[in-house]
Every structure is written in structure tokens, then in C-alpha cells.
Design an enzyme around this catalytic site. Structure first.
Site, PDB file in Angstrom:
ATOM      1  N   LYS A   1      -4.191 -16.787 -25.254  1.00 12.15           N
ATOM      2  CA  LYS A   1      -5.245 -17.800 -25.359  1.00 12.15           C
ATOM      3  C   LYS A   1      -6.492 -17.358 -24.592  1.00 12.15           C
ATOM      4  O   LYS A   1      -7.614 -17.525 -25.062  1.00 12.15           O
ATOM      5  CB  LYS A   1      -4.722 -19.160 -24.849  1.00 12.15           C
ATOM      6  CG  LYS A   1      -3.686 -19.774 -25.783  1.00 12.15           C
ATOM      7  CD  LYS A   1      -2.931 -20.947 -25.181  1.00 12.15           C
ATOM      8  CE  LYS A   1      -1.787 -21.379 -26.087  1.00 12.15           C
ATOM      9  NZ  LYS A   1      -0.907 -22.400 -25.500  1.00 12.15           N
TER      10      LYS A   1
ATOM     11  N   GLN B   1       0.024 -25.742 -20.127  1.00 14.16           N
ATOM     12  CA  GLN B   1       1.030 -24.966 -20.847  1.00 14.16           C
ATOM     13  C   GLN B   1       2.419 -25.579 -20.620  1.00 14.16           C
ATOM     14  O   GLN B   1       2.847 -25.762 -19.486  1.00 14.16           O
ATOM     15  CB  GLN B   1       0.985 -23.503 -20.372  1.00 14.16           C
ATOM     16  CG  GLN B   1       1.881 -22.574 -21.155  1.00 14.16           C
ATOM     17  CD  GLN B   1       1.501 -22.443 -22.634  1.00 14.16           C
ATOM     18  OE1 GLN B   1       0.329 -22.327 -22.977  1.00 14.16           O
ATOM     19  NE2 GLN B   1       2.495 -22.472 -23.506  1.00 14.16           N
TER      20      GLN B   1
ATOM     21  N   ASP C   1      -5.369 -30.006 -26.758  1.00 11.20           N
ATOM     22  CA  ASP C   1      -4.033 -29.835 -27.337  1.00 11.20           C
ATOM     23  C   ASP C   1      -3.620 -31.089 -28.117  1.00 11.20           C
ATOM     24  O   ASP C   1      -2.630 -31.075 -28.841  1.00 11.20           O
ATOM     25  CB  ASP C   1      -3.002 -29.568 -26.219  1.00 11.20           C
ATOM     26  CG  ASP C   1      -2.479 -28.145 -26.259  1.00 11.20           C
ATOM     27  OD1 ASP C   1      -2.710 -27.462 -27.268  1.00 11.20           O
ATOM     28  OD2 ASP C   1      -1.841 -27.729 -25.270  1.00 11.20           O
TER      29      ASP C   1
END
Ligand code: NAD
Length: 288
Positions: free
Chosen positions: A51, A95, A118
Site C-alpha cells: 500500500k 491494518q 477502508d
């Protein structure tokens, strides 16, 4: 049978994001993404570095907050609060998975919904269910973009999703329902999986079990999207679909690797760009 090439499509999307970021930069705006990485899970580390690299290529400023497994929930919340208030940061990504002593729901709910790239915050999930503008989770959003690119309209189609997690199956269900599909969603307690997959025009699998979907579970000319990622003992990366037996029966299928995976990262970049645009419109830095 046609392969749905997520790698190629993601390159195209990433190039577009880069171009749009170039325009933002001309008015002094650089989108920023903050990533929280807790612990030293090797897969999480790999995803985060992918990422980071993608951000760098696209012109997104990114910062990774690395924290030890032993960190307390209070400390993570403190750091999140600081990032929520940081004006240079447009997107925040935690994460997953987090260590067992951390309550993931509390952490996700503490992200500013405007920076929730997200799309896991209940605010964005709720808006997704209602079909309102929101940050949709990147993996299911990437699947929708693949279907769109290959002119596969889900409207009126029978779709079977296998896997009902909050980050994959449930948002996938809502995106498809909003697009007019008739959606069936299966999970670990589904009695007869084959009876569901066999009658679907589109089968989308995100479970994490190699070879879960075999040839006899798919009807002729079905479209098969494989979200699963499994590392075999020999090191090979495979999805949840027994690709070599299923592929000849399909009209379209995604490979693993090179299918949904690259799309997830491309959608993260798009969501970060969207967050930067939204925030700067509010501030009046960029126009409508
Ligand atoms: P999860 O463990 O949170 O959820 C798995 C889901 O599968 C659950 O709903 C469970 O009920 C269901 N399930 C388990 N066994 C089943 C079975 N035998 N039959 C039917 N359903 C079953 O996992 P997750 O985080 O949703 O991830 C699922 C898979 O997708 C994993 O392989 C993960 O690595 C992959 N993934 C890929 C991407 C990507 O970018 N390609 C992104 C996220 C997750």
C-alpha cells in the site's frame, strides 16, 4: 472463457488516480494516508508495504504508524485521535487483524468517518446499506469495478456470495443488491453450499479455503470471482476456486494472483483521493 485481468485494470485505475492527484497538486493539495500497523504479522507487513509503494507511485503522501503487539487499546485510540485531527491526513487505514487484546470494533468506530477510506466504520456501512454515497470497502468495491469494466451488469442476475465477513461478504451483498442483483449469501453454517452456487449466474467467493469451489458446484457459463487468498505448503498462492477445473466451464473468471488483489489496492487509492477531494471541497480549496 475469458480471464478478468485485475492487474491490467488496476494499472489503468492507478494511472487515472495519479493524473487526478497531479491536478490537485496544482492547487497545493497532496492527499495523505495514515496506516496503523500493530504487531509483526508477516502478511500484514507485506500488505502495508504494498500500500505504501502504491501511494508513493500515485503521489499520495503516506505515513505508517508501526506499533508493538503489546500496545494498549488506549494508546492506539490516542494515536487515532491525533491522526483524526491531523489536517494533512485525508485517509486512515487500520491494518487488520489486530492483536486479541484490542477490540477491533472500538478502534474502527474511532476513525473519523470522513477519513474512513477502508469503509469499515458503521457510519459508512450504514450508508452503504441505504445506497447513499459513502466509502465502500475496497475489496468488494474492486469487484464491482471489475464487473463494470467487463460490461457485466449485475442487474437481474442471480448472484451467490460465499463468505459473509464484515469486510468482504456483507458489503459485497449490499453493493450487488443496490445494483439490482438477486443476492444469496452463504457462510460456514450454510447447509448445502452447492445448491446455492450451482444456480447462480455470478459466484463470488471470499472464504480463505483453497479448492472450496469445484467444477460441479458451478453452472455452465457462470461468472466466477475469486477473492480468496491462500498460501499452499509449496509456497504457491491460490484462491478459493479450483481454477483449472472451474475455468473451462465459466464465461469469465478471475485468476489468483492477478485478479481481485490488485483491485483492492487501486480502490484504496481511489478512496483516498475521494476523501482528499471531499475534505478540500468543504474547506473551499477545490471546487465541486
Ligand atoms: P473471514 O475469516 O473473516 O470470513 C470468512 C467467511 O467465510 C465467514 O463468513 C465464514 O462463515 C465463511 N466460511 C468459512 N468456511 C466456509 C465454508 N466451508 N463454506 C462457506 N463459507 C465458509 O475472512 P475474510 O477476512 O472475509 O477473508 C476471506 C478470504 O478473502 C481470505 O482468503 C482473505 O485472505 C481474502 N481476502 C482477499 C482480499 C483481496 O484483496 N483479494 C481482501 C480481503 C480478504
Amino acid at each position: 472463457m475469458k480471464l478478468i485481468d485485475g492487474k491490467e485494470l488496476s494499472k489503468k485505475i492507478r494511472a487515472n488516480v495519479k493524473k487526478e492527484i497531479g491536478v490537485l497538486e496544482s492547487v497545493g493539495v497532496t492527499p495523505g494516508l495514515a496506516v496503523l500497523l500493530v504487531g509483526d504479522d508477516p502478511a500484514s507487513k507485506t500488505y502495508v508495504s504494498m500500500k505504501e509503494k502504491a501511494c508513493e507511485e500515485a503521489g499520495i503522501y503516506s505515513i505508517v504508524h508501526k506499533m508493538p503487539t503489546s500496545i494498549s487499546q488506549e494508546k492506539i485510540l490516542e494515536i487515532l485521535d491525533m491522526i483524526n485531527k491531523n489536517d494533512y491526513i485525508d485517509g486512515i487505514l487500520v491494518q487488520l487483524p489486530l492483536p486479541a487484546h484490542i477490540d477491533t470494533d472500538t478502534i474502527l468506530e474511532s476513525i473519523d468517518p470522513e477519513k474512513d477510506v477502508d469503509g469499515f466504520h458503521p457510519f459508512n456501512m450504514g450508508r452503504l446499506v441505504l445506497g447513499l454515497d459513502c466509502f465502500a470497502p475496497c475489496t468488494p468495491l474492486g469487484v464491482m469495478r471489475m464487473l463494470q469494466e467487463y460490461e457485466i451488469d449485475p442487474k437481474g442476475k442471480d448472484v451467490c456470495i460465499v463468505g459473509a465477513s464484515n469486510i468482504v461478504g456483507k458489503p459485497m451483498f449490499n453493493l450487488l443488491l443496490n445494483a439490482g442483483a438477486t443476492v444469496d449469501i452463504c457462510h460456514i453454517f450454510t447447509k448445502d453450499l452447492k445448491s446455492h452456487t450451482k444456480r447462480a449466474d455470478i459466484v463470488i467467493v471470499g472464504v480463505g479455503k483453497a479448492n472450496l469451489i469445484t467444477e460441479e458446484m458451478i453452472k455452465d457459463d457462470a461468472i466466477v470471482i475469486d477473492i480468496g487468498i491462500n498460501r499452499l505448503e509449496n509456497g504457491k498462492l491460490v484462491g478459493d476456486v479450483d481454477f483449472y477445473s472451474v475455468a473451462p466451464k465459466c464465461s469469465y473468471i478471475t485468476p489468483v494472483p492477478g485478479g481481485v488483489g490488485p483491485m483492492t489496492i487501486a480502490m484504496l487509492l481511489e478512496n483516498t483521493l475521494k476523501a482528499a477531494k471531499n475534505r478540500n471541497k468543504k474547506k473551499g480549496t477545490v471546487g465541486e
